[in-house]
Design a protein around this motif. Structure first.
Motif, PDB file in Angstrom:
ATOM      1  N   MET A   1       0.553  -1.098   0.062  1.00  0.00           N
ATOM      2  CA  MET A   1       0.283   0.246   0.160  1.00  0.00           C
ATOM      3  C   MET A   1       0.998   1.021  -0.331  1.00  0.00           C
ATOM      4  SD  MET A   1      -2.976  -0.253   2.565  1.00  0.00           S
ATOM      5  CE  MET A   1      -3.164  -1.406   2.980  1.00  0.00           C
ATOM      6  N   PRO A   2       0.689   2.045  -1.164  1.00  0.00           N
ATOM      7  CA  PRO A   2       1.278   3.673  -0.917  1.00  0.00           C
ATOM      8  C   PRO A   2       1.285   4.064   0.372  1.00  0.00           C
ATOM      9  CG  PRO A   2       0.425   3.054  -2.515  1.00  0.00           C
ATOM     10  CD  PRO A   2      -0.443   2.266  -1.790  1.00  0.00           C
ATOM     11  N   THR A   3       2.536   5.038   1.133  1.00  0.00           N
ATOM     12  CA  THR A   3       2.564   5.427   2.400  1.00  0.00           C
ATOM     13  C   THR A   3       1.756   7.343   1.678  1.00  0.00           C
ATOM     14  OG1 THR A   3       4.282   6.432   2.141  1.00  0.00           O
ATOM     15  CG2 THR A   3       3.800   4.889   2.666  1.00  0.00           C
ATOM     16  N   VAL A  46      20.930  -8.394   0.963  1.00  0.00           N
ATOM     17  CA  VAL A  46      21.396  -8.393   2.046  1.00  0.00           C
ATOM     18  C   VAL A  46      20.024  -7.591   2.962  1.00  0.00           C
ATOM     19  CG1 VAL A  46      24.163  -7.934   1.212  1.00  0.00           C
ATOM     20  CG2 VAL A  46      21.489  -6.197   0.805  1.00  0.00           C
ATOM     21  N   THR A  47      18.956  -7.987   2.482  1.00  0.00           N
ATOM     22  CA  THR A  47      17.750  -7.504   3.473  1.00  0.00           C
ATOM     23  C   THR A  47      16.921  -8.858   4.501  1.00  0.00           C
ATOM     24  OG1 THR A  47      17.595  -5.673   1.438  1.00  0.00           O
ATOM     25  CG2 THR A  47      15.921  -5.890   3.431  1.00  0.00           C
ATOM     26  N   PRO A  48      16.561  -8.729   5.403  1.00  0.00           N
ATOM     27  CA  PRO A  48      15.838 -10.396   6.103  1.00  0.00           C
ATOM     28  C   PRO A  48      14.117 -10.370   4.984  1.00  0.00           C
ATOM     29  CG  PRO A  48      15.917  -8.116   7.664  1.00  0.00           C
ATOM     30  CD  PRO A  48      16.547  -7.458   6.337  1.00  0.00           C
ATOM     31  N   THR A  49      14.392 -11.284   5.384  1.00  0.00           N
ATOM     32  CA  THR A  49      13.474 -11.841   3.394  1.00  0.00           C
ATOM     33  C   THR A  49      11.387 -10.976   4.113  1.00  0.00           C
ATOM     34  OG1 THR A  49      14.010 -13.932   4.060  1.00  0.00           O
ATOM     35  CG2 THR A  49      12.103 -13.444   3.635  1.00  0.00           C
ATOM     36  N   SER A  50      11.301 -10.157   3.201  1.00  0.00           N
ATOM     37  CA  SER A  50      10.026  -9.439   3.748  1.00  0.00           C
ATOM     38  C   SER A  50       8.698 -10.580   2.549  1.00  0.00           C
ATOM     39  CB  SER A  50      10.523  -7.901   2.895  1.00  0.00           C
ATOM     40  OG  SER A  50      11.827  -7.847   3.971  1.00  0.00           O
ATOM     41  N   ALA A  51       7.722 -10.043   3.370  1.00  0.00           N
ATOM     42  CA  ALA A  51       6.475 -10.283   2.196  1.00  0.00           C
ATOM     43  C   ALA A  51       5.480  -8.602   2.557  1.00  0.00           C
ATOM     44  CB  ALA A  51       6.063 -11.615   2.527  1.00  0.00           C
ATOM     45  N   TRP A  52       5.068  -8.187   2.074  1.00  0.00           N
ATOM     46  CA  TRP A  52       4.060  -7.235   2.070  1.00  0.00           C
ATOM     47  C   TRP A  52       2.097  -8.190   1.033  1.00  0.00           C
ATOM     48  CZ3 TRP A  52       8.900  -7.385  -0.475  1.00  0.00           C
ATOM     49  CH2 TRP A  52       8.596  -7.280  -1.780  1.00  0.00           C
ATOM     50  N   ALA A  59      -7.200 -11.815   4.305  1.00  0.00           N
ATOM     51  CA  ALA A  59      -6.742 -13.244   3.490  1.00  0.00           C
ATOM     52  C   ALA A  59      -5.173 -13.004   2.671  1.00  0.00           C
ATOM     53  CB  ALA A  59      -7.830 -13.296   2.568  1.00  0.00           C
ATOM     54  N   ALA A  60      -5.176 -11.165   2.186  1.00  0.00           N
ATOM     55  CA  ALA A  60      -4.200 -11.138   2.004  1.00  0.00           C
ATOM     56  C   ALA A  60      -2.791 -11.054   3.328  1.00  0.00           C
ATOM     57  CB  ALA A  60      -3.872  -9.648   1.369  1.00  0.00           C
ATOM     58  N   PHE A  61      -2.725 -10.452   4.003  1.00  0.00           N
ATOM     59  CA  PHE A  61      -2.279 -10.877   5.438  1.00  0.00           C
ATOM     60  C   PHE A  61      -1.943 -12.379   5.382  1.00  0.00           C
ATOM     61  CE2 PHE A  61      -1.589 -11.453   9.884  1.00  0.00           C
ATOM     62  CZ  PHE A  61      -0.364 -10.362  10.611  1.00  0.00           C
ATOM     63  N   ALA A  62      -2.668 -13.162   5.196  1.00  0.00           N
ATOM     64  CA  ALA A  62      -2.279 -14.620   5.700  1.00  0.00           C
ATOM     65  C   ALA A  62      -1.464 -14.714   4.906  1.00  0.00           C
ATOM     66  CB  ALA A  62      -3.793 -15.409   5.945  1.00  0.00           C
ATOM     67  N   GLN A  63      -2.201 -14.845   3.612  1.00  0.00           N
ATOM     68  CA  GLN A  63      -1.059 -15.284   2.908  1.00  0.00           C
ATOM     69  C   GLN A  63       0.523 -14.633   2.887  1.00  0.00           C
ATOM     70  OE1 GLN A  63      -2.911 -13.718  -0.973  1.00  0.00           O
ATOM     71  NE2 GLN A  63      -4.443 -15.703  -1.258  1.00  0.00           N
ATOM     72  N   ALA A  64       0.688 -13.123   2.874  1.00  0.00           N
ATOM     73  CA  ALA A  64       1.874 -12.794   3.200  1.00  0.00           C
ATOM     74  C   ALA A  64       2.796 -13.504   4.820  1.00  0.00           C
ATOM     75  CB  ALA A  64       1.855 -11.283   3.770  1.00  0.00           C
ATOM     76  N   ARG A  65       1.964 -13.813   5.731  1.00  0.00           N
ATOM     77  CA  ARG A  65       2.601 -14.431   6.018  1.00  0.00           C
ATOM     78  C   ARG A  65       2.764 -16.091   5.993  1.00  0.00           C
ATOM     79  NH1 ARG A  65      -0.016 -18.137   9.254  1.00  0.00           N
ATOM     80  NH2 ARG A  65      -1.703 -17.656   8.730  1.00  0.00           N
ATOM     81  N   THR A  99      -3.637 -17.601  15.152  1.00  0.00           N
ATOM     82  CA  THR A  99      -4.951 -16.691  15.993  1.00  0.00           C
ATOM     83  C   THR A  99      -3.812 -15.619  16.507  1.00  0.00           C
ATOM     84  OG1 THR A  99      -5.511 -19.104  16.772  1.00  0.00           O
ATOM     85  CG2 THR A  99      -6.029 -17.723  18.155  1.00  0.00           C
ATOM     86  N   THR A 100      -2.566 -16.099  17.229  1.00  0.00           N
ATOM     87  CA  THR A 100      -1.410 -14.904  17.644  1.00  0.00           C
ATOM     88  C   THR A 100      -1.115 -13.502  16.711  1.00  0.00           C
ATOM     89  OG1 THR A 100      -0.750 -16.838  19.108  1.00  0.00           O
ATOM     90  CG2 THR A 100       0.502 -14.201  18.870  1.00  0.00           C
ATOM     91  N   ALA A 101      -0.826 -14.326  15.393  1.00  0.00           N
ATOM     92  CA  ALA A 101      -0.348 -13.419  14.254  1.00  0.00           C
ATOM     93  C   ALA A 101      -1.612 -12.882  13.873  1.00  0.00           C
ATOM     94  CB  ALA A 101       0.255 -14.443  13.026  1.00  0.00           C
ATOM     95  N   CYS A 102      -2.983 -12.893  13.730  1.00  0.00           N
ATOM     96  CA  CYS A 102      -4.324 -12.052  13.427  1.00  0.00           C
ATOM     97  C   CYS A 102      -4.463 -11.113  14.673  1.00  0.00           C
ATOM     98  CB  CYS A 102      -5.177 -12.256  13.658  1.00  0.00           C
ATOM     99  SG  CYS A 102      -5.295 -13.545  11.188  1.00  0.00           S
ATOM    100  N   LEU A 103      -3.995 -10.999  15.575  1.00  0.00           N
ATOM    101  CA  LEU A 103      -4.188 -10.164  16.664  1.00  0.00           C
ATOM    102  C   LEU A 103      -3.303  -9.372  16.992  1.00  0.00           C
ATOM    103  CD1 LEU A 103      -4.276 -12.939  20.131  1.00  0.00           C
ATOM    104  CD2 LEU A 103      -6.128 -12.077  18.424  1.00  0.00           C
ATOM    105  N   VAL A 104      -2.396  -9.102  15.674  1.00  0.00           N
ATOM    106  CA  VAL A 104      -1.747  -7.790  15.854  1.00  0.00           C
ATOM    107  C   VAL A 104      -2.328  -6.702  15.031  1.00  0.00           C
ATOM    108  CG1 VAL A 104       0.044  -6.825  14.412  1.00  0.00           C
ATOM    109  CG2 VAL A 104       0.738  -9.186  14.958  1.00  0.00           C
TER     110      VAL A 104
END
Length: 104
Positions: A1-3, A46-52, A59-65, A99-104
């Motif tokens: 998402m653009p800032t 040289v960057t930590p593994t990332s997903a966005w 559902a998009a958050f779950a797929q990235a997770r 469950t824990t991840a979705c509490l974020v």
């Protein structure tokens, strides 16, 4: 998402272009190095593994997770670490526990 900042710069670029002025740095050229998706592929080694996501849907958050695999993670936006909220709002202790991840 653009800032908002990138969106604001792009709007400024468009407004100034409508008056016949060209900025040295276009809206796209500003966004590319400023936001993670624009530079990650070049610095991935040289960057930590990332997903966005480009969505606010769970559902998009779950797929990235799931793409990240196992272990802990820190949730960030494209440009800021939210480091002052790391221990409560943005730290995911176990990516495999939806469950824990979705509490974020």
């Amino acid at each position: 998402m653009p800032t908002a900042r990138s969106d604001q710069y792009a709007a400024f670029d468009d407004a100034i272009a409508a008056r016949g002025v060209t900025l040295r740095t276009s809206g796209d050229d500003y966004r590319r190095p400023h936001e993670l998706p624009g530079w990650y592929h070049q610095l991935a080694p040289v960057t930590p593994t990332s997903a966005w996501t480009t969505s606010t849907e769970r559902a998009a958050f779950a797929q990235a997770r799931i793409r990240l695999g196992t272990g802990a993670a820190v949730l960030r936006n494209y440009t800021k670490s939210m480091k002052y909220h790391r221990h409560d709002a943005t730290f995911i202790p176990d990516l495999t526990d939806p469950t824990t991840a979705c509490l974020v």
